[in-house]
Motif scaffolding. Sequence first.
Motif, mmCIF file in Angstrom:
data_model
loop_
_atom_site.group_PDB
_atom_site.id
_atom_site.type_symbol
_atom_site.label_atom_id
_atom_site.label_comp_id
_atom_site.label_asym_id
_atom_site.label_seq_id
_atom_site.Cartn_x
_atom_site.Cartn_y
_atom_site.Cartn_z
ATOM 1 N N TYR A 29 42.295 44.038 53.046
ATOM 2 C CA TYR A 29 42.444 44.509 51.730
ATOM 3 C C TYR A 29 41.094 44.576 50.910
ATOM 4 C CZ TYR A 29 43.036 43.801 46.639
ATOM 5 O OH TYR A 29 42.944 43.971 45.235
ATOM 6 N N ARG A 48 46.765 29.160 39.778
ATOM 7 C CA ARG A 48 48.145 29.000 39.979
ATOM 8 C C ARG A 48 48.378 27.638 41.011
ATOM 9 N NH1 ARG A 48 51.390 34.356 41.248
ATOM 10 N NH2 ARG A 48 49.546 34.695 42.928
ATOM 11 N N VAL A 93 37.557 39.924 42.497
ATOM 12 C CA VAL A 93 36.623 39.851 41.283
ATOM 13 C C VAL A 93 36.349 38.507 40.535
ATOM 14 C CG1 VAL A 93 36.424 40.940 39.191
ATOM 15 C CG2 VAL A 93 36.904 42.359 40.961
ATOM 16 N N ASP A 119 50.406 30.119 34.834
ATOM 17 C CA ASP A 119 51.029 31.616 35.317
ATOM 18 C C ASP A 119 51.029 32.795 34.303
ATOM 19 O OD1 ASP A 119 52.594 33.662 36.580
ATOM 20 O OD2 ASP A 119 53.193 32.358 38.308
ATOM 21 N N LYS A 178 44.287 25.303 46.249
ATOM 22 C CA LYS A 178 43.756 26.518 46.744
ATOM 23 C C LYS A 178 42.387 26.837 45.962
ATOM 24 C CE LYS A 178 44.695 31.415 46.827
ATOM 25 N NZ LYS A 178 45.573 32.697 46.693
ATOM 26 N N THR A 237 40.748 32.888 41.316
ATOM 27 C CA THR A 237 40.399 32.816 42.862
ATOM 28 C C THR A 237 40.438 34.020 43.119
ATOM 29 O OG1 THR A 237 43.109 32.621 42.747
ATOM 30 C CG2 THR A 237 41.900 30.596 42.951
#
Length: 494
Positions: free
Chosen positions: A141, A83, A63, A102, A87, A60
């Motif tokens: 970011y 995870r 990269v 995870d 989403k 997600t």
Amino acid sequence: MSDKNRQPWDLGRFIKTLSYFEVFPLLNWVQNLFQGSSQDTQSKLVGAKQVGVILVAGATGGVGKRVVRRLNQLGYRVRCLVRDIEKARLILGNEVEMVVGDITNPETLTPLVMANIQGVICCTAVRVQPKEGDTADRAKYNQGIKFYMPEIVGDTPENVEYKGVKNLVEAAAKYLPKASVKTIFDFTQHQENLKNVWGALDDVVMGGVSQSNIILTGETALFTGNVSTDNSGGFASVRTKNFDPAINLSGYEGVKLRVKGDGKRYKLFLRSDSAWDGVGYSHSFDTVDGAWIDIRVPFADLIPVFRAKVVRDRPPVNIAQIRSFQLMLSKFEYDGNLNPYFSPGSFSLEVETIKAYGGSPLPGFVLVSSAGVTRPGRPGINLEEEPPAVRLNDQLGGILTWKLKGEDSVRASGVNYTIIRPCALTEEVGGKQLVFEQGDNIRGKISRDDVAEICVQALQYDKACNVTFEVKATEDKADYIDWQQLFASVQRDN
Ligand SMILES: NC(=O)c1ccc[n+]([C@@H]2O[C@H](COP(=O)([O-])OP(=O)(O)OC[C@H]3O[C@@H](n4cnc5c(N)ncnc54)[C@H](OP(=O)(O)O)[C@@H]3O)[C@@H](O)[C@H]2O)c1
């Protein structure tokens, strides 16, 4: 046998066979019109999909999502380790295979996550964001050029960059194929996509009455049926539809089959052109009644054959482009010679796997790390000139120090790896000329598109095996990249 003793010929089965293998496009078109099936809804038989799954961790991320897109474009089977599935669907869409896990929790890296993996690309990262906060799409970011004072939010670098990466590589190491073997068909796993790959192709196409079938039991593929020499027939076979793109087996020595037969002699055919009735490359093999055995078929031993006659002066099979596989039981060997172990009647050949063997090792684990991992604390380093992650390593929970420990765990894991250390990541368009370096001294930037491309390319080159390198992009567009040469330009790790 005189004509009046001939068995009735099954025209329906003949048409069905040709239609399954899409020999007459018009026929298929008409059939689809009435039955509403086939081509529109089916995905193509993409060759790369036959060679295992590529697991993407961090799918997600900036990269990661590009890696997934690129692997899909190239026809790989992709599995995303995510995870939060809701989403992930928003970012990656509904078509991509996803598993929940995870990396900081090894219990979530289950056999289901790792099933049938051929490679892993790891682009996970702790969450870094500007102290002043970021937009919902993390624009500050992601842009990677303007400086914002950063901070770590959520889990620690020690957990994600070191322990997480170590968990992932150690879990994957148990499942990644032995370096020089590539699985093409694994019938021990239930795979929905295999159902529409193999089909029966019996002597009905020449007027005969033999009948066979391939049954996918979930544990094996069972090639079984009844072979008859009536109507001048005498063969039964199962063949794959053509792969498009083809399967690339360059660098391998041959294929091996794990089979349990009935003591009869069978043939394996490989084809590198897509013609329905073209030249096949054949190898005969003997089975042992009721026993599992491995059959090795070196490509060099394959005989070019057209309708059971050897074709002289034919180039060897093009292993970079394998279009189809076929298993056959025939009364004939080659050029009119008889199969010494042939008898008409029922037969049974079970197959567990078909693999390519003898290949040069390719990377199985690709890690996106970072330029600068060895710089914190390095004597003589001028922090003023260094990128933020090096300058602020301590304030960022030792991010680069833990990334280096993560790298170390990959180097120590025994898997074949590629460790990519990019300079600052940007959202700029990719396709730039790339500079690979070692020694961890370069500064610069590179787009996430280009990093994703390097990850995907690394999987395909033996020269990318067991190397660690830094990379930045120049401002110049790259019309063509010689990946083999680029990977060969860096030294292997010891
Ligand atoms: N930013 C730079 O300038 C720069 C420079 C050099 C190297 N790098 C490195 O390049 C790599 C890729 O960066 P990026 O910008 O693409 O990162 P990113 O967008 O922040 O993506 C990080 C990914 O890791 C996943 N992740 C985090 N913790 C996880 C866990 N415990 N288990 C499973 N997945 C987890 C995240 O998933 P969720 O969606 O669930 O959060 C997300 O998919 C990172 O290793 C980064 O450190 C970055």
